[in-house]
Enzyme design. Structure first.
Site, PDB file in Angstrom:
ATOM      1  N   HIS A  14       0.862  -1.205   0.000  1.00  0.00           N
ATOM      2  CA  HIS A  14       0.000   0.000   0.000  1.00  0.00           C
ATOM      3  C   HIS A  14       0.887   1.241   0.000  1.00  0.00           C
ATOM      4  O   HIS A  14       1.498   1.564   1.021  1.00  0.00           O
ATOM      5  CB  HIS A  14      -0.904   0.014   1.244  1.00  0.00           C
ATOM      6  CG  HIS A  14      -1.813   1.205   1.323  1.00  0.00           C
ATOM      7  ND1 HIS A  14      -3.162   1.077   1.572  1.00  0.00           N
ATOM      8  CD2 HIS A  14      -1.598   2.534   1.174  1.00  0.00           C
ATOM      9  CE1 HIS A  14      -3.719   2.280   1.585  1.00  0.00           C
ATOM     10  NE2 HIS A  14      -2.779   3.194   1.353  1.00  0.00           N
ATOM     11  N   ARG A  18       1.840   9.354  -6.033  1.00  0.00           N
ATOM     12  CA  ARG A  18       1.489  10.665  -6.642  1.00  0.00           C
ATOM     13  C   ARG A  18       1.806  10.696  -8.129  1.00  0.00           C
ATOM     14  O   ARG A  18       1.901   9.680  -8.783  1.00  0.00           O
ATOM     15  CB  ARG A  18       2.202  11.819  -5.899  1.00  0.00           C
ATOM     16  CG  ARG A  18       2.112  11.771  -4.380  1.00  0.00           C
ATOM     17  CD  ARG A  18       0.698  11.775  -3.854  1.00  0.00           C
ATOM     18  NE  ARG A  18       0.654  12.030  -2.423  1.00  0.00           N
ATOM     19  CZ  ARG A  18      -0.331  11.625  -1.626  1.00  0.00           C
ATOM     20  NH1 ARG A  18      -1.350  10.933  -2.106  1.00  0.00           N
ATOM     21  NH2 ARG A  18      -0.306  11.914  -0.348  1.00  0.00           N
ATOM     22  N   ASN A  42      -5.540   7.241  -5.904  1.00  0.00           N
ATOM     23  CA  ASN A  42      -6.231   8.503  -5.570  1.00  0.00           C
ATOM     24  C   ASN A  42      -5.496   9.728  -6.110  1.00  0.00           C
ATOM     25  O   ASN A  42      -5.134  10.640  -5.376  1.00  0.00           O
ATOM     26  CB  ASN A  42      -6.469   8.616  -4.049  1.00  0.00           C
ATOM     27  CG  ASN A  42      -5.199   8.652  -3.221  1.00  0.00           C
ATOM     28  OD1 ASN A  42      -4.159   8.117  -3.633  1.00  0.00           O
ATOM     29  ND2 ASN A  42      -5.264   9.273  -2.063  1.00  0.00           N
ATOM     30  N   LYS A 100      -9.778  -0.513  -5.333  1.00  0.00           N
ATOM     31  CA  LYS A 100      -9.721   0.173  -4.042  1.00  0.00           C
ATOM     32  C   LYS A 100     -11.051   0.828  -3.703  1.00  0.00           C
ATOM     33  O   LYS A 100     -11.588   1.603  -4.500  1.00  0.00           O
ATOM     34  CB  LYS A 100      -8.629   1.256  -4.115  1.00  0.00           C
ATOM     35  CG  LYS A 100      -8.582   2.187  -2.923  1.00  0.00           C
ATOM     36  CD  LYS A 100      -7.963   1.529  -1.704  1.00  0.00           C
ATOM     37  CE  LYS A 100      -8.076   2.424  -0.478  1.00  0.00           C
ATOM     38  NZ  LYS A 100      -6.847   2.575   0.259  1.00  0.00           N
ATOM     39  N   HIS A 175      -4.274  -0.531   6.283  1.00  0.00           N
ATOM     40  CA  HIS A 175      -3.777   0.339   7.362  1.00  0.00           C
ATOM     41  C   HIS A 175      -4.665   0.311   8.608  1.00  0.00           C
ATOM     42  O   HIS A 175      -5.172   1.325   9.038  1.00  0.00           O
ATOM     43  CB  HIS A 175      -3.544   1.773   6.882  1.00  0.00           C
ATOM     44  CG  HIS A 175      -4.625   2.346   6.001  1.00  0.00           C
ATOM     45  ND1 HIS A 175      -5.950   2.361   6.350  1.00  0.00           N
ATOM     46  CD2 HIS A 175      -4.540   2.941   4.785  1.00  0.00           C
ATOM     47  CE1 HIS A 175      -6.635   2.938   5.393  1.00  0.00           C
ATOM     48  NE2 HIS A 175      -5.823   3.293   4.427  1.00  0.00           N
ATOM     49  N   LEU A 220      -4.516   9.366   8.014  1.00  0.00           N
ATOM     50  CA  LEU A 220      -5.827   8.740   8.137  1.00  0.00           C
ATOM     51  C   LEU A 220      -5.722   7.270   7.738  1.00  0.00           C
ATOM     52  O   LEU A 220      -5.076   6.979   6.731  1.00  0.00           O
ATOM     53  CB  LEU A 220      -6.851   9.455   7.240  1.00  0.00           C
ATOM     54  CG  LEU A 220      -7.278  10.835   7.757  1.00  0.00           C
ATOM     55  CD1 LEU A 220      -8.081  11.570   6.712  1.00  0.00           C
ATOM     56  CD2 LEU A 220      -8.080  10.696   9.056  1.00  0.00           C
ATOM     57  N   HIS A 252       3.151  14.670   1.296  1.00  0.00           N
ATOM     58  CA  HIS A 252       2.533  15.981   1.046  1.00  0.00           C
ATOM     59  C   HIS A 252       3.632  17.006   1.273  1.00  0.00           C
ATOM     60  O   HIS A 252       4.463  16.826   2.175  1.00  0.00           O
ATOM     61  CB  HIS A 252       1.402  16.264   2.039  1.00  0.00           C
ATOM     62  CG  HIS A 252       0.187  15.406   1.837  1.00  0.00           C
ATOM     63  ND1 HIS A 252      -0.803  15.717   0.925  1.00  0.00           N
ATOM     64  CD2 HIS A 252      -0.204  14.258   2.426  1.00  0.00           C
ATOM     65  CE1 HIS A 252      -1.752  14.791   0.967  1.00  0.00           C
ATOM     66  NE2 HIS A 252      -1.411  13.893   1.880  1.00  0.00           N
ATOM     67  N   ALA A 264      -3.587  14.992   5.447  1.00  0.00           N
ATOM     68  CA  ALA A 264      -3.332  13.707   6.113  1.00  0.00           C
ATOM     69  C   ALA A 264      -2.325  12.912   5.306  1.00  0.00           C
ATOM     70  O   ALA A 264      -2.467  12.775   4.090  1.00  0.00           O
ATOM     71  CB  ALA A 264      -4.629  12.924   6.228  1.00  0.00           C
TER      72      ALA A 264
HETATM   73  O1  DOR Z   1      -3.109   9.701   5.627  1.00  0.00           O
HETATM   74  C1  DOR Z   1      -3.512   9.373   4.529  1.00  0.00           C
HETATM   75  N1  DOR Z   1      -3.028   9.926   3.398  1.00  0.00           N
HETATM   76  N2  DOR Z   1      -4.478   8.462   4.463  1.00  0.00           N
HETATM   77  C2  DOR Z   1      -5.069   8.152   3.312  1.00  0.00           C
HETATM   78  O2  DOR Z   1      -5.966   7.331   3.327  1.00  0.00           O
HETATM   79  C3  DOR Z   1      -4.699   8.850   2.059  1.00  0.00           C
HETATM   80  C4  DOR Z   1      -3.338   9.392   2.125  1.00  0.00           C
HETATM   81  C5  DOR Z   1      -3.034  10.382   1.033  1.00  0.00           C
HETATM   82  O3  DOR Z   1      -3.322  10.102  -0.142  1.00  0.00           O
HETATM   83  O4  DOR Z   1      -2.483  11.443   1.332  1.00  0.00           O
HETATM   84 ZN    ZN Z   2      -3.265   5.144   1.764  1.00  0.00          ZN
END
Ligand code: DOR
Ligand code: ZN
Length: 345
Positions: A14, A18, A42, A100, A175, A220, A252, A264
């Site tokens: 997992h 990006r 995502n 997913k 997770h 998260l 990030h 997150a």
């Molecule tokens: O903390 C997280 N960041 N949890 C997620 O489920 C997504 C991830 C992200 O894409 O930044």
């Molecule tokens: Zn994730």
């Protein structure tokens, strides 16, 4: 005391890689330690088609430095409108390894996620029929559920009924962060497994909130109480094939985390194996490290184990405060701390 440990080369089940400049900056960290990784879909826009996944896979491969071998395993982002035929085609062509499920609104770029699992019933039925695994972000999103309870409520209201409804569906509860999730996975049949991140093995919610608000400990699902962390450590180091490595490394930019509304995600790719190994050593479970890192994941996904090996050496080192990339910065997990083990290749 062992001075080095050699295991089959692990995989990361997992990860968020990006796109664009960020992709180029972070892929080398994952490719250095792991042979393969389940890549989260995502992006904006999300990876919802076979064509998009193929194109993304090529961009990832192009970002792997010369001399490293790394195979991205792609996932399809499920929406209320996912076409079961697209899933089937992608899986049969070897483009999609899994799909997913993001409950809409659960996390970063999940706005196009699923608003109600009944909307993807046919897609899930098709997946169950062809043996395509479902990766699950297991949190409910309703405003009236406290964020620390969202995983436990998801198990009761969504996951348990879903597994009853589709007895053939293979599910990776990703997770996991709670003792409820550990207990659920341990009791479920062989078709249910879970990934565990390094951060949820190392930190509880105090790390985020005591002595000031610490955005680099925020991800998260959010870290929970200490009792949950201890259960996660027990499960991860137990040797059970139901638990395996999935970093959820989620970069990030520093300014996006150090903000009034911080993103997150924890960027743990630079020292992922060192971080996990510290936990196995502290728990006196070095003999179970290879299973968790390199054997249980392939077994669950019906993939061969990797033939190469990697070695970690006992060599204390300080983790850098920041990593400069392109025209921005990332703060790695364990920034400013010392780790006892070092990946030696
Ligand atoms: O903390 C997280 N960041 N949890 C997620 O489920 C997504 C991830 C992200 O894409 O930044
Ligand atoms: Zn994730």
């Amino acid at each position: 005391m062992s001075e080095s440990i050699t295991i089959r080369r692990p995989d990361d089940w997992h990860v968020h890689l990006r796109d664009g400049a960020m992709l180029e900056a972070v892929v080398p960290y994952t490719a250095r330690q792991f042979a393969r990784a389940i890549v989260m879909p995502n992006l904006t826009p999300p990876v919802t088609t076979v064509a998009a996944a193929q194109a993304y896979r090529e961009r990832i491969r192009a970002a792997v430095p010369d001399g490293m071998t790394f195979e991205p395993l792609m996932t399809c982002y499920l929406t209320d409108n996912t076409d079961p035929e697209e899933l089937r085609r992608g899986f049969e062509q070897g483009v999609f390894t899994a799909a997913k499920l993001y409950p809409a609104g659960a996390t970063t770029n999940s706005d196009s996620g699923v608003t109600d699992v009944t909307n993807i019933r046919q897609a899930l039925e098709a997946m169950a029929g062809i043996g395509m695994p479902l990766c699950v972000h297991g949190e409910v999103t309703s405003d009236d559920i406290d964020i620390f309870d969202r995983e436990a409520v998801f198990i009761e209201h969504i996951l348990a009924p879903l597994l009853d409804d589709l007895p053939q569906l293979k599910v990776i509860f990703e997770h996991i962060t709670t003792s409820e999730a550990v207990a659920f996975v341990e009791r479920a049949g062989e078709r249910v497994a879970a990934t565990i991140t390094p951060q949820h093995l190392h930190i509880n919610r105090n790390a985020m909130l005591v002595g000031g608000i610490r955005p680099h400990a925020y991800c998260l699902p959010v870290a929970k109480r200490e009792a949950h962390r201890l259960e996660l450590r027990r499960a991860a180091t137990s040797g059970s094939p139901k638990f395996f490595l999935g970093t959820d490394s989620a970069p990030h930019e520093r300014h996006a985390k150090e903000s009034a509304c911080g993103c997150a995600g924890i960027f743990n790719a630079p020292f992922a194996l060192e971080s996990y190994l510290a936990v196995f050593e502290e728990e006196g479970a070095l003999e179970h490290f290879e299973g968790f890192a390199s054997l249980h994941g392939p077994a669950f996904y019906n993939l061969p184990v990797n033939e190469e090996t990697v070695t970690l050496e006992r060599r204390a080192h300080d983790v850098m405060d920041r990593i400069e990339i392109a025209d921005t910065e990332l703060v790695p997990f364990h920034a400013g701390q010392s780790l006892d083990w070092r990946f030696a290749g």
